[in-house]
Design a protein around this motif. Structure first.
Motif, PDB file in Angstrom:
ATOM      1  N   UNK A  30     -10.624  -4.192  -2.249  1.00 43.50           N
ATOM      2  CA  UNK A  30     -10.331  -4.642  -3.606  1.00 43.50           C
ATOM      3  C   UNK A  30      -9.578  -5.974  -3.608  1.00 43.50           C
ATOM      4  N   UNK A  31      -8.619  -6.122  -2.709  1.00 43.71           N
ATOM      5  CA  UNK A  31      -7.870  -7.367  -2.647  1.00 43.71           C
ATOM      6  C   UNK A  31      -8.745  -8.531  -2.208  1.00 43.71           C
ATOM      7  N   UNK A  32      -9.697  -8.270  -1.318  1.00 41.85           N
ATOM      8  CA  UNK A  32     -10.582  -9.343  -0.872  1.00 41.85           C
ATOM      9  C   UNK A  32     -11.500  -9.806  -1.999  1.00 41.85           C
ATOM     10  N   UNK A  33     -11.932  -8.889  -2.843  1.00 43.82           N
ATOM     11  CA  UNK A  33     -12.853  -9.240  -3.927  1.00 43.82           C
ATOM     12  C   UNK A  33     -12.147  -9.831  -5.134  1.00 43.82           C
ATOM     13  N   UNK A  34     -11.047  -9.222  -5.547  1.00 46.83           N
ATOM     14  CA  UNK A  34     -10.430  -9.585  -6.824  1.00 46.83           C
ATOM     15  C   UNK A  34      -9.009 -10.106  -6.718  1.00 46.83           C
ATOM     16  N   UNK A  35      -8.468 -10.142  -5.526  1.00 45.92           N
ATOM     17  CA  UNK A  35      -7.082 -10.572  -5.366  1.00 45.92           C
ATOM     18  C   UNK A  35      -6.123  -9.405  -5.536  1.00 45.92           C
ATOM     19  N   UNK A  37      -3.657  -6.760  -6.978  1.00 45.71           N
ATOM     20  CA  UNK A  37      -3.526  -6.146  -8.301  1.00 45.71           C
ATOM     21  C   UNK A  37      -2.653  -4.904  -8.169  1.00 45.71           C
ATOM     22  N   UNK A  38      -2.359  -4.312  -9.308  1.00 46.44           N
ATOM     23  CA  UNK A  38      -1.544  -3.098  -9.301  1.00 46.44           C
ATOM     24  C   UNK A  38      -2.236  -1.940  -8.609  1.00 46.44           C
ATOM     25  N   UNK A  39      -3.541  -1.855  -8.776  1.00 44.08           N
ATOM     26  CA  UNK A  39      -4.300  -0.760  -8.158  1.00 44.08           C
ATOM     27  C   UNK A  39      -4.297  -0.899  -6.642  1.00 44.08           C
ATOM     28  N   UNK A  40      -4.522  -2.107  -6.145  1.00 45.70           N
ATOM     29  CA  UNK A  40      -4.545  -2.294  -4.696  1.00 45.70           C
ATOM     30  C   UNK A  40      -3.165  -2.038  -4.089  1.00 45.70           C
ATOM     31  N   UNK A  45       0.535   1.523  -1.060  1.00 43.65           N
ATOM     32  CA  UNK A  45       1.772   2.315  -1.022  1.00 43.65           C
ATOM     33  C   UNK A  45       1.478   3.787  -0.779  1.00 43.65           C
ATOM     34  N   UNK A  46       0.416   4.302  -1.381  1.00 48.96           N
ATOM     35  CA  UNK A  46       0.036   5.696  -1.159  1.00 48.96           C
ATOM     36  C   UNK A  46      -0.362   5.954   0.285  1.00 48.96           C
ATOM     37  N   UNK A  47      -1.114   5.023   0.861  1.00 51.17           N
ATOM     38  CA  UNK A  47      -1.509   5.164   2.262  1.00 51.17           C
ATOM     39  C   UNK A  47      -0.295   5.078   3.175  1.00 51.17           C
ATOM     40  N   UNK A  48       0.651   4.193   2.854  1.00 51.76           N
ATOM     41  CA  UNK A  48       1.868   4.085   3.661  1.00 51.76           C
ATOM     42  C   UNK A  48       2.739   5.327   3.538  1.00 51.76           C
ATOM     43  N   UNK A  49       2.724   5.931   2.370  1.00 51.40           N
ATOM     44  CA  UNK A  49       3.510   7.147   2.174  1.00 51.40           C
ATOM     45  C   UNK A  49       2.961   8.288   3.017  1.00 51.40           C
ATOM     46  N   UNK A  50       1.637   8.406   3.040  1.00 52.62           N
ATOM     47  CA  UNK A  50       1.007   9.495   3.788  1.00 52.62           C
ATOM     48  C   UNK A  50       1.065   9.240   5.281  1.00 52.62           C
ATOM     49  N   UNK A  51       0.745   8.011   5.668  1.00 55.14           N
ATOM     50  CA  UNK A  51       0.719   7.690   7.096  1.00 55.14           C
ATOM     51  C   UNK A  51       1.117   6.234   7.296  1.00 55.14           C
ATOM     52  N   UNK A  52       2.365   5.976   7.654  1.00 50.37           N
ATOM     53  CA  UNK A  52       2.805   4.593   7.850  1.00 50.37           C
ATOM     54  C   UNK A  52       2.052   3.940   9.007  1.00 50.37           C
TER      55      UNK A  52
END
Length: 61
Positions: A30-35, A37-40, A45-52
């Protein structure tokens, strides 16, 4: 009873890291396509929370 514990362990050992990796990959796409954003940021953050990703590795010697 033991089968239930084995199933729970399998989910925690396999499915959770795969979900974190999928969220991280989706965030990067998403960041590569649209820059940024809050969603990315939320996916990262969710991925870091589950598995840093930057976990400290212990040295034994």
């Amino acid at each position: 009873m033991i089968q239930k514990r084995i199933a729970q362990w399998a989910v925690m050992a396999v499915a959770v890291p795969l979900a974190a990796a999928g969220a991280r990959r989706l965030s990067h796409t998403l960041e590569a396509r649209r820059g940024p954003s809050g969603v990315s940021r939320l996916l990262t953050k969710g991925a870091d929370l589950v598995r840093p990703q930057k976990a400290k590795r212990r040295r034994f010697f």
